[in-house]
Design an enzyme around this catalytic site. Sequence first.
Site, PDB file in Angstrom:
ATOM      1  N   SER A 125      57.210  57.443  38.553  1.00  0.00           N
ATOM      2  CA  SER A 125      56.082  56.670  38.023  1.00  0.00           C
ATOM      3  C   SER A 125      56.285  55.182  38.268  1.00  0.00           C
ATOM      4  O   SER A 125      57.420  54.685  38.266  1.00  0.00           O
ATOM      5  CB  SER A 125      55.993  56.928  36.520  1.00  0.00           C
ATOM      6  OG  SER A 125      55.151  55.996  35.900  1.00  0.00           O
ATOM      7  N   TYR A 150      59.912  57.244  27.305  1.00  0.00           N
ATOM      8  CA  TYR A 150      59.351  58.025  28.415  1.00  0.00           C
ATOM      9  C   TYR A 150      59.659  57.345  29.751  1.00  0.00           C
ATOM     10  O   TYR A 150      60.171  57.966  30.693  1.00  0.00           O
ATOM     11  CB  TYR A 150      57.827  58.184  28.253  1.00  0.00           C
ATOM     12  CG  TYR A 150      57.128  58.421  29.563  1.00  0.00           C
ATOM     13  CD1 TYR A 150      57.178  59.670  30.179  1.00  0.00           C
ATOM     14  CD2 TYR A 150      56.465  57.383  30.237  1.00  0.00           C
ATOM     15  CE1 TYR A 150      56.577  59.876  31.414  1.00  0.00           C
ATOM     16  CE2 TYR A 150      55.873  57.581  31.467  1.00  0.00           C
ATOM     17  CZ  TYR A 150      55.936  58.825  32.050  1.00  0.00           C
ATOM     18  OH  TYR A 150      55.360  59.025  33.279  1.00  0.00           O
ATOM     19  N   LYS A 154      62.094  58.473  33.148  1.00  0.00           N
ATOM     20  CA  LYS A 154      61.739  58.505  34.586  1.00  0.00           C
ATOM     21  C   LYS A 154      62.780  57.718  35.401  1.00  0.00           C
ATOM     22  O   LYS A 154      63.199  58.135  36.475  1.00  0.00           O
ATOM     23  CB  LYS A 154      60.342  57.935  34.805  1.00  0.00           C
ATOM     24  CG  LYS A 154      59.227  58.857  34.365  1.00  0.00           C
ATOM     25  CD  LYS A 154      59.010  60.015  35.328  1.00  0.00           C
ATOM     26  CE  LYS A 154      58.104  61.071  34.745  1.00  0.00           C
ATOM     27  NZ  LYS A 154      57.981  62.287  35.558  1.00  0.00           N
TER      28      LYS A 154
HETATM   29  C1  UD1 Z   1      51.092  55.180  31.191  1.00  0.00           C
HETATM   30  C2  UD1 Z   1      52.394  54.869  31.843  1.00  0.00           C
HETATM   31  C3  UD1 Z   1      52.549  55.651  33.099  1.00  0.00           C
HETATM   32  C4  UD1 Z   1      52.475  57.108  32.775  1.00  0.00           C
HETATM   33  C5  UD1 Z   1      51.166  57.397  32.117  1.00  0.00           C
HETATM   34  C6  UD1 Z   1      51.217  58.852  31.699  1.00  0.00           C
HETATM   35  C7  UD1 Z   1      53.316  52.654  31.541  1.00  0.00           C
HETATM   36  C8  UD1 Z   1      53.239  51.223  31.941  1.00  0.00           C
HETATM   37  N1  UD1 Z   1      52.447  53.449  32.149  1.00  0.00           N
HETATM   38  O1  UD1 Z   1      50.085  54.622  32.020  1.00  0.00           O
HETATM   39  O2  UD1 Z   1      53.788  55.416  33.677  1.00  0.00           O
HETATM   40  O3  UD1 Z   1      52.650  57.883  33.917  1.00  0.00           O
HETATM   41  O4  UD1 Z   1      50.975  56.551  30.980  1.00  0.00           O
HETATM   42  O5  UD1 Z   1      50.588  59.121  30.535  1.00  0.00           O
HETATM   43  O6  UD1 Z   1      54.100  53.053  30.734  1.00  0.00           O
HETATM   44  N2  UD1 Z   1      43.277  52.312  27.516  1.00  0.00           N
HETATM   45  C9  UD1 Z   1      42.289  51.967  26.605  1.00  0.00           C
HETATM   46  N3  UD1 Z   1      41.892  52.910  25.708  1.00  0.00           N
HETATM   47  C10 UD1 Z   1      42.420  54.176  25.675  1.00  0.00           C
HETATM   48  C11 UD1 Z   1      43.432  54.517  26.621  1.00  0.00           C
HETATM   49  C12 UD1 Z   1      43.840  53.551  27.520  1.00  0.00           C
HETATM   50  O7  UD1 Z   1      41.783  50.840  26.599  1.00  0.00           O
HETATM   51  O8  UD1 Z   1      42.024  54.973  24.818  1.00  0.00           O
HETATM   52  C13 UD1 Z   1      43.709  51.313  28.510  1.00  0.00           C
HETATM   53  C14 UD1 Z   1      45.168  50.933  28.379  1.00  0.00           C
HETATM   54  O9  UD1 Z   1      45.310  49.840  27.499  1.00  0.00           O
HETATM   55  C15 UD1 Z   1      45.532  50.583  29.808  1.00  0.00           C
HETATM   56  C16 UD1 Z   1      44.609  51.462  30.666  1.00  0.00           C
HETATM   57  O10 UD1 Z   1      43.579  51.891  29.778  1.00  0.00           O
HETATM   58  O11 UD1 Z   1      45.218  49.255  30.064  1.00  0.00           O
HETATM   59  C17 UD1 Z   1      45.314  52.662  31.239  1.00  0.00           C
HETATM   60  O12 UD1 Z   1      45.983  53.330  30.194  1.00  0.00           O
HETATM   61  P1  UD1 Z   1      46.598  54.804  30.390  1.00  0.00           P
HETATM   62  O13 UD1 Z   1      45.592  55.687  31.020  1.00  0.00           O
HETATM   63  O14 UD1 Z   1      47.185  55.217  29.081  1.00  0.00           O
HETATM   64  O15 UD1 Z   1      47.740  54.591  31.468  1.00  0.00           O
HETATM   65  P2  UD1 Z   1      48.989  53.614  31.491  1.00  0.00           P
HETATM   66  O16 UD1 Z   1      49.327  53.134  30.141  1.00  0.00           O
HETATM   67  O17 UD1 Z   1      48.731  52.609  32.542  1.00  0.00           O
END
Ligand code: UD1
Length: 345
Positions: A125, A150, A154
């Site tokens: 990742s 987590y 990785k």
């Molecule tokens: C995270 C991990 C990634 C992992 C993945 C698996 C980190 C930096 N990244 O990705 O390595 O493989 O999870 O689950 O640790 N968001 C919202 N509302 C929500 C959900 C998300 O605003 O309800 C936003 C988050 O703040 C973020 C973006 O959407 O900015 C993406 O979030 P998400 O899909 O959870 O992925 P990552 O956090 O990037």
Amino acid sequence: MKILVTGGTGFIGSHTAVELQQQGFEVLIVDDLSNSTAEVADRIGMITGTKPPLHVFDLCDAGKTEDLFIREEGIAAVIHFAAHKSVGESVQQPLKYYRNNLLSTVNLLESMARHGVKHLIFSSSCTVYGQPDELPVTEHTPLKRAESPYGNTKKIMEDIISDTVKTADVAAISLRYFNPTGAHESALIGEAPSGIPDNLVPYITQTAIGARSFLRVFGDDYDTPDGTPIRDYIHVVDLAKAHVVALKRMLDGKCKDRYEVFNLGTGRGYSVMEVIKAFERVSGMNLNYQVVARRPGDIVKIWADPSYANRELGWKAEKGLDDMMGSAWNWEQAGLHLSTLSTDA
Ligand code: UD1
């Protein structure tokens, strides 16, 4: 040629199993079904015409792992997806993550070595880069201390593998994914998190279908053009295809090193608001969302430099954000993951 896919009923594993079968590989799945269901193997069969054998057990059980390698002779390679993957849960229950993700990897490598299985592709990742100082992220970007247990698993799994290849007769490729999303065009397989989704796109589609009351946008005061964080979203089918290409590279003896690393992204970052707008455009719906506080541990922005993977693997992500949103929405509407869908609305 027989390929063992661990975590093969999960999101990325199931799409990779389909691509492997369509490229003529024989797929064997092991999954403990802790975050997926056995029907996924049936649906892989519906897409490809061949239902892959599914062995249901936990790779943390060294005896059962060894038994599988004894029973299934002639495994040519392993693609290792099986792992817990919730960032938030890993903060609450770190030992669950360290035990599961690390022990399963050690057991797998030991059985591979005992049975002369020489090729491993590992599901890594971009989390190993933390918040990088410079963007885009290349394979030479320095790794940072992981933000979560987590993420640390990785990083440690990569270390376990890269240390092992130095002495064991095993070669490995780690594929560092950016943000996988979307679903298979058949809408028979897709992302089906059990419980409340952590990830953005399943949360969006579950809100749109009415299972969640509204999407929480975690902060709009970041240092980005619209204030919401930026990620490199990549279509899961593009990602799955990269596994097949990497596997062929290994099997054909074309690797430049016994341990190789590739970033798998599109090279293009989108903000949370851009993702929401793309979903609204593709679905024709208005999404119910509210901006709330930042989520602890979120990084501000990250996107890949995929040029090394493009050049060396001859692979390039082809599908854009609208395709990711459209296929994820088709999958949600097909309703095939209802057995794992909880609701709060
Ligand atoms: C995270 C991990 C990634 C992992 C993945 C698996 C980190 C930096 N990244 O990705 O390595 O493989 O999870 O689950 O640790 N968001 C919202 N509302 C929500 C959900 C998300 O605003 O309800 C936003 C988050 O703040 C973020 C973006 O959407 O900015 C993406 O979030 P998400 O899909 O959870 O992925 P990552 O956090 O990037």
